[in-house]
Structure formats: structure tokens, C-alpha cells
Design an enzyme around this catalytic site. Structure first.
Site, mmCIF file in Angstrom:
data_model
loop_
_atom_site.group_PDB
_atom_site.id
_atom_site.type_symbol
_atom_site.label_atom_id
_atom_site.label_comp_id
_atom_site.label_asym_id
_atom_site.label_seq_id
_atom_site.Cartn_x
_atom_site.Cartn_y
_atom_site.Cartn_z
ATOM 1 N N ASP A 1 -111.660 55.775 28.111
ATOM 2 C CA ASP A 1 -111.951 54.549 28.262
ATOM 3 C C ASP A 1 -110.072 54.204 28.785
ATOM 4 O O ASP A 1 -109.434 54.538 27.698
ATOM 5 C CB ASP A 1 -112.688 52.966 27.573
ATOM 6 C CG ASP A 1 -112.352 52.181 28.332
ATOM 7 O OD1 ASP A 1 -112.877 51.754 28.964
ATOM 8 O OD2 ASP A 1 -111.701 51.563 27.475
ATOM 9 N N TYR B 1 -103.119 49.022 30.851
ATOM 10 C CA TYR B 1 -102.702 49.566 29.702
ATOM 11 C C TYR B 1 -101.790 50.461 29.943
ATOM 12 O O TYR B 1 -101.064 50.554 29.092
ATOM 13 C CB TYR B 1 -103.996 50.814 29.059
ATOM 14 C CG TYR B 1 -104.967 50.092 29.011
ATOM 15 C CD1 TYR B 1 -105.529 48.678 28.823
ATOM 16 C CD2 TYR B 1 -106.258 50.612 28.666
ATOM 17 C CE1 TYR B 1 -106.796 47.610 28.274
ATOM 18 C CE2 TYR B 1 -107.406 50.604 28.142
ATOM 19 C CZ TYR B 1 -107.647 49.181 28.160
ATOM 20 O OH TYR B 1 -108.905 48.927 27.624
ATOM 21 N N LYS C 1 -110.902 50.330 34.950
ATOM 22 C CA LYS C 1 -110.395 49.377 35.384
ATOM 23 C C LYS C 1 -110.044 48.711 36.431
ATOM 24 O O LYS C 1 -108.750 48.507 36.524
ATOM 25 C CB LYS C 1 -110.723 48.274 34.550
ATOM 26 C CG LYS C 1 -112.137 48.912 32.549
ATOM 27 C CD LYS C 1 -111.270 47.618 31.976
ATOM 28 C CE LYS C 1 -112.330 48.803 30.665
ATOM 29 N NZ LYS C 1 -111.746 50.070 29.693
ATOM 30 N N HIS D 1 -111.699 44.410 35.073
ATOM 31 C CA HIS D 1 -111.077 44.674 34.196
ATOM 32 C C HIS D 1 -111.485 42.922 33.150
ATOM 33 O O HIS D 1 -112.262 42.585 32.240
ATOM 34 C CB HIS D 1 -109.917 44.817 33.832
ATOM 35 C CG HIS D 1 -108.983 44.977 32.671
ATOM 36 N ND1 HIS D 1 -108.677 45.868 32.650
ATOM 37 C CD2 HIS D 1 -109.653 44.472 31.083
ATOM 38 C CE1 HIS D 1 -108.495 46.583 31.153
ATOM 39 N NE2 HIS D 1 -108.802 44.896 30.063
#
Length: 153
Positions: free
Chosen positions: A46, A51, A80, A113
């Protein structure tokens, strides 16, 4: 012996019920965690554009695949769409950035997200400041359903 348990989605796709989350993981710690997870049997990874570690994940996955440690079809990769790409005309751009960074031919699960659309400034500005200089972020008036519709063409 199979190490994973799976959940079968309505389309028949199976998703491993346990995933390695990669939020706040970077550098050698990320690479080591990913290599160790694959060695231990993890097959669901994931991540998210937000990120800012998809390039490192992609490089490590490519190495693992090339080494024969895992096959791409054994993996389930979730990423996402970040909020600056929630405008319908930007959804595909956000997807392609993740796909390229991850160095994959496909992504197994692509999520929104957040349902809130942030103003797009450029690909690297993730948290656009509020236009009035106050607290918060610069937002766009985009309904999440419109974002979703743009992702299913």
C-alpha cells in the site's frame, strides 16, 4: 503452503487481507522493509503519491522481480490519487505519475486518497496554501463523484 488470506472482491479479483503500509517510509529503511516483507510472504503493498516514496518502491519491486524473489502477478499494489489531482482533467495525470514512479504496467487498486480537491499548482505542490494566507489549503469546488467518474473511463 499459502501464507496469505484473501478477500474476494465483487469482480472476482482477490486482494490479500494484510498489506505492507509505506507511509513515512523512505530510503534504505523502506527498501529493507519491502524486501523483508516480500521474503516473509507479504504480497499487498500500500502506497500513495502523497507519500513521495513510489519511485523507491518501484525500484525495489523491479529488483525483487528481476531477482526472481516474486512475480508481478503475485503482487497486489494499491496506490492513491492525491487531492491536487481530484479535478476530472487531472485524474489520469495523477495516475500516470504513480504508474511511472512504480515502474509497473498496471496498478491493482487505485483509490481516491481524500474526497477533497486541493488546487492544482504543479505536480510537486501537495499542500497548496490557502489563497487568503490563512490556515488550511487552497481548495477546488470538485465533487468526489466527478473525480470518480473521470477514473473509470
Amino acid at each position: 503452503m499459502e501464507k496469505n488470506t484473501y478477500i474476494t472482491l465483487s469482480n472476482g479479483q482477490k486482494i490479500p487481507s494484510l498489506a505492507l503500509g509505506t507511509w513515512q517510509a523512505t530510503g534504505e529503511k523502506l527498501r529493507t522493509a519491502l524486501r523483508t516483507a516480500i521474503k516473509c510472504g507479504y504480497r499487498h503493498i500500500d502506497t500513495a503519491y502523497m507519500y513521495q516514496n513510489e519511485t523507491e518502491i518501484g525500484q525495489t519491486l523491479k529488483e525483487l522481480i528481476n531477482e526472481g524473489a516474486v512475480k508481478r502477478e503475485e503482487l497486489f499494489i494499491t496506490t492513491k490519487l492525491w487531492s491536487t489531482f481530484n479535478q476530472p482533467g487531472k485524474v489520469e495525470d495523477g495516475f500516470m505519475l504513480s504508474l511511472k514512479a512504480l515502474q509497473l504496467d498496471y496498478i491493482d487498486l487505485y483509490l481516491m486518497h481524500t474526497p477533497t480537491a486541493f488546487k492544482y499548482i504543479d505536480d510537486k505542490t501537495l499542500m497548496p496554501p490557502a489563497e487568503d494566507g490563512g490556515p488550511g489549503f487552497a481548495l477546488e469546488d470538485v465533487h468526489y463523484i466527478d473525480t470518480w467518474k473521470a477514473s473509470v473511463h
